[in-house]
Design a protein around this motif. Structure first.
Motif, PDB file in Angstrom:
ATOM      1  N   THR A  76       0.825  -1.200   0.000  1.00  0.00           N
ATOM      2  CA  THR A  76       0.000   0.000   0.000  1.00  0.00           C
ATOM      3  C   THR A  76       0.865   1.258   0.000  1.00  0.00           C
ATOM      4  O   THR A  76       1.853   1.330   0.742  1.00  0.00           O
ATOM      5  N   ALA A  77       0.483   2.203  -0.831  1.00  0.00           N
ATOM      6  CA  ALA A  77       1.111   3.522  -0.844  1.00  0.00           C
ATOM      7  C   ALA A  77       0.122   4.529  -0.255  1.00  0.00           C
ATOM      8  O   ALA A  77      -1.095   4.314  -0.292  1.00  0.00           O
ATOM      9  N   TYR A  78       0.674   5.599   0.276  1.00  0.00           N
ATOM     10  CA  TYR A  78      -0.160   6.607   0.924  1.00  0.00           C
ATOM     11  C   TYR A  78       0.166   7.997   0.387  1.00  0.00           C
ATOM     12  O   TYR A  78       1.303   8.264  -0.011  1.00  0.00           O
ATOM     13  N   LEU A  79      -0.831   8.850   0.442  1.00  0.00           N
ATOM     14  CA  LEU A  79      -0.623  10.263   0.151  1.00  0.00           C
ATOM     15  C   LEU A  79      -1.162  11.042   1.354  1.00  0.00           C
ATOM     16  O   LEU A  79      -2.379  11.100   1.561  1.00  0.00           O
ATOM     17  N   GLN A  80      -0.247  11.547   2.154  1.00  0.00           N
ATOM     18  CA  GLN A  80      -0.628  12.363   3.303  1.00  0.00           C
ATOM     19  C   GLN A  80      -0.765  13.802   2.839  1.00  0.00           C
ATOM     20  O   GLN A  80       0.179  14.381   2.312  1.00  0.00           O
TER      21      GLN A  80
END
Length: 120
Positions: A76-80
């Motif tokens: 999983t990749a995230y964009l904060q």
């Protein structure tokens, strides 16, 4: 297959974290990118991360406010997204490429998009 999630309504100045879950393996050669498309506008580059070494780059419009990260165990990749502004309102897409590129044409796997609305 990529599945983006985490969008919603957020007040200006607030924060939101988007997720991009891959149903299969993310190869170390891959680059995970985030793009967004506001109503009536072209889809634009937000940021990208090399899966192998987490090197990142960002569009000037989000630099210093948005951060891309990953959890390899969860694929999983995230964009904060911090200090969001009304102009951040858009549908956000995650995508995969083998090129460390800002060009959407270089990305060949796309998630379905998640809507972010920033209220002022």
């Amino acid at each position: 297959q990529l599945q983006a999630s985490g969008g919603g309504l957020v007040q200006a100045g607030g924060s939101l974290r988007l997720s991009c879950a891959a149903s299969g393996r993310i190869y170390s050669s891959y680059v995970m990118g985030w793009f967004r498309q506001a109503p009536g506008k072209e889809r634009e580059f937000v940021g990208a991360m090399r899966w192998s070494n987490t090197n990142t780059k960002y569009a000037d419009s989000v630099k210093g406010r948005f951060t891309i990260s990953k959890n390899s165990a969860k694929n999983t990749a995230y964009l904060q997204m911090n200090s969001v502004k009304s102009e951040d309102t858009a549908v956000y897409y995650c995508a995969a490429s083998t090129q460390y590129s800002t060009q959407r044409s270089e990305y060949f796997i796309w998630g379905q998009g998640t809507v972010v609305t920033v209220s002022s």
